[in-house]
Design an enzyme around this catalytic site. Sequence first.
Site, PDB file in Angstrom:
ATOM      1  N   GLY A 236       0.780  -1.233   0.000  1.00 17.35           N
ATOM      2  CA  GLY A 236       0.000   0.000   0.000  1.00 17.35           C
ATOM      3  C   GLY A 236       0.810   1.281   0.000  1.00 17.35           C
ATOM      4  O   GLY A 236       1.814   1.422  -0.715  1.00 17.35           O
ATOM      5  N   ILE A 237       0.379   2.230   0.827  1.00 11.72           N
ATOM      6  CA  ILE A 237       0.997   3.549   0.878  1.00 11.72           C
ATOM      7  C   ILE A 237       2.448   3.464   1.341  1.00 11.72           C
ATOM      8  O   ILE A 237       3.325   4.143   0.798  1.00 11.72           O
ATOM      9  CB  ILE A 237       0.179   4.483   1.792  1.00 11.72           C
TER      10      ILE A 237
ATOM     11  N   ASP B 230       7.200  -4.739  14.794  1.00  9.78           N
ATOM     12  CA  ASP B 230       5.859  -4.536  15.327  1.00  9.78           C
ATOM     13  C   ASP B 230       5.849  -3.116  15.881  1.00  9.78           C
ATOM     14  O   ASP B 230       6.488  -2.831  16.899  1.00  9.78           O
ATOM     15  CB  ASP B 230       5.559  -5.549  16.436  1.00  9.78           C
TER      16      ASP B 230
ATOM     17  N   TYR C 227     -11.670   3.697  13.943  1.00  9.56           N
ATOM     18  CA  TYR C 227     -10.708   4.194  12.962  1.00  9.56           C
ATOM     19  C   TYR C 227     -10.767   5.719  12.875  1.00  9.56           C
ATOM     20  O   TYR C 227      -9.725   6.396  12.884  1.00  9.56           O
ATOM     21  CB  TYR C 227     -11.000   3.579  11.601  1.00  9.56           C
TER      22      TYR C 227
ATOM     23  N   LYS D 236      -7.579   8.254  13.804  1.00  6.60           N
ATOM     24  CA  LYS D 236      -6.935   9.149  12.851  1.00  6.60           C
ATOM     25  C   LYS D 236      -7.070  10.610  13.277  1.00  6.60           C
ATOM     26  O   LYS D 236      -6.182  11.435  12.983  1.00  6.60           O
ATOM     27  CB  LYS D 236      -7.501   8.925  11.455  1.00  6.60           C
TER      28      LYS D 236
ATOM     29  N   ILE E 122      -7.924   5.166  -1.258  1.00  6.83           N
ATOM     30  CA  ILE E 122      -6.717   4.843  -2.007  1.00  6.83           C
ATOM     31  C   ILE E 122      -6.712   3.346  -2.292  1.00  6.83           C
ATOM     32  O   ILE E 122      -7.043   2.534  -1.423  1.00  6.83           O
ATOM     33  CB  ILE E 122      -5.454   5.234  -1.211  1.00  6.83           C
TER      34      ILE E 122
ATOM     35  N   THR F 219      -5.534   0.326  -2.063  1.00  6.46           N
ATOM     36  CA  THR F 219      -4.586  -0.461  -1.270  1.00  6.46           C
ATOM     37  C   THR F 219      -5.262  -1.740  -0.792  1.00  6.46           C
ATOM     38  O   THR F 219      -6.495  -1.863  -0.845  1.00  6.46           O
ATOM     39  CB  THR F 219      -4.118   0.329  -0.037  1.00  6.46           C
ATOM     40  N   PRO F 220      -4.489  -2.695  -0.289  1.00  7.34           N
ATOM     41  CA  PRO F 220      -5.107  -3.895   0.299  1.00  7.34           C
ATOM     42  C   PRO F 220      -6.080  -3.556   1.427  1.00  7.34           C
ATOM     43  O   PRO F 220      -7.087  -4.253   1.614  1.00  7.34           O
ATOM     44  CB  PRO F 220      -3.898  -4.681   0.806  1.00  7.34           C
TER      45      PRO F 220
END
Length: 262
Positions: free
Chosen positions: A21-22, A64, A156, A160, A191, A193-194
Amino acid sequence: MYAGRGWVEGKIALVTGAGSGIGRAAARLLAAEGATVYLTDIDADAAEATADAIGPAARAIRQDVRDEAGWEIVTGRILSEQGQLDILANCAGIQLTRGLIETSLEDFRHVFQVNVESVFLGTRAAVKAMLPRKSGSIINIASNFANIADGLNTAYCASKAAVAHFTRAAALDCAQRNTRIRVNSIHPGCINTPMLEREIVDVAAKRGDPDTSAVRAEWQTLAPLGIGSPEDIGWAVVYLASDRSPYTTGSELVIDGGHIIR
C-alpha cells in the site's frame, strides 16, 4: 522506470508499513529520489519483497510498531549504520469496519495501539535520533476520516483524529526545542490499497452481498476524482520529506480526490 530528480538525495529514511500500500509506494519513491530507505513491516516477507523490488538503496526489517523496545532497536541500528536519521514516514495502520455497538473495547484498543500509539512511539524515537542534527522530517499518515465521520469506522475515525492532533502538538514541541525538525500529517481518502480492498469486502458482507462490485462502484463515486493510487500519497511523502517544504510543519495535507468538498 522513473529515474528521479534527487529530491531527497543522501537522506536516510525509515518507512513503516512498507510491505504494501501507501508504505510500499512511499519507500519506493523515496529511494527513487535518492534516499537510503529502511523499510519495516510486521510481515517480514512483505518487507523483504519491497526491499528486493527497490534494490540496493533499501533495507528490510521486521517491526511490530506497537513495541516500544523495537523502536529503539530499529532507530539504533540506523544510527549505527548511517550516523543519522533524516526522515520518518509512519505509514503502518489498520482499519476496522465495524459499527459502535459491534466494536468491543478490545477492538478499540487494538486500533489505537496500531494507529496512534505506534505514531507516538515512532515520532518520539525519531525526534531523539534527529536532535543531534536539529533537523529532520516526520510524516504521519492520518486519513480524511480525521475530518469527516463514518458510522462503520468509529474506532478508525477516532484514531486518525488523534494522529492529526498529536502531529500538531509534536510539531510545536519540536519548534519550541529550537530545531528544524518538522512534523506533518497526510490525510488520504479512498486509495487503492489492500486495506481498501478489505473494507470493500467487509462492507459488502455486512450488506449480505457476496458480490463486491456495487460497493466498489459506490466507493469510486465518493470523491470527484474517484479512487486514488498509493503513489498519490507517496509523492506527498517525498515532498514533505524534502527540502522543498522547509516552512511546512504542523500541517494537514489532505489528498482525497475532493472527498471532503464533495
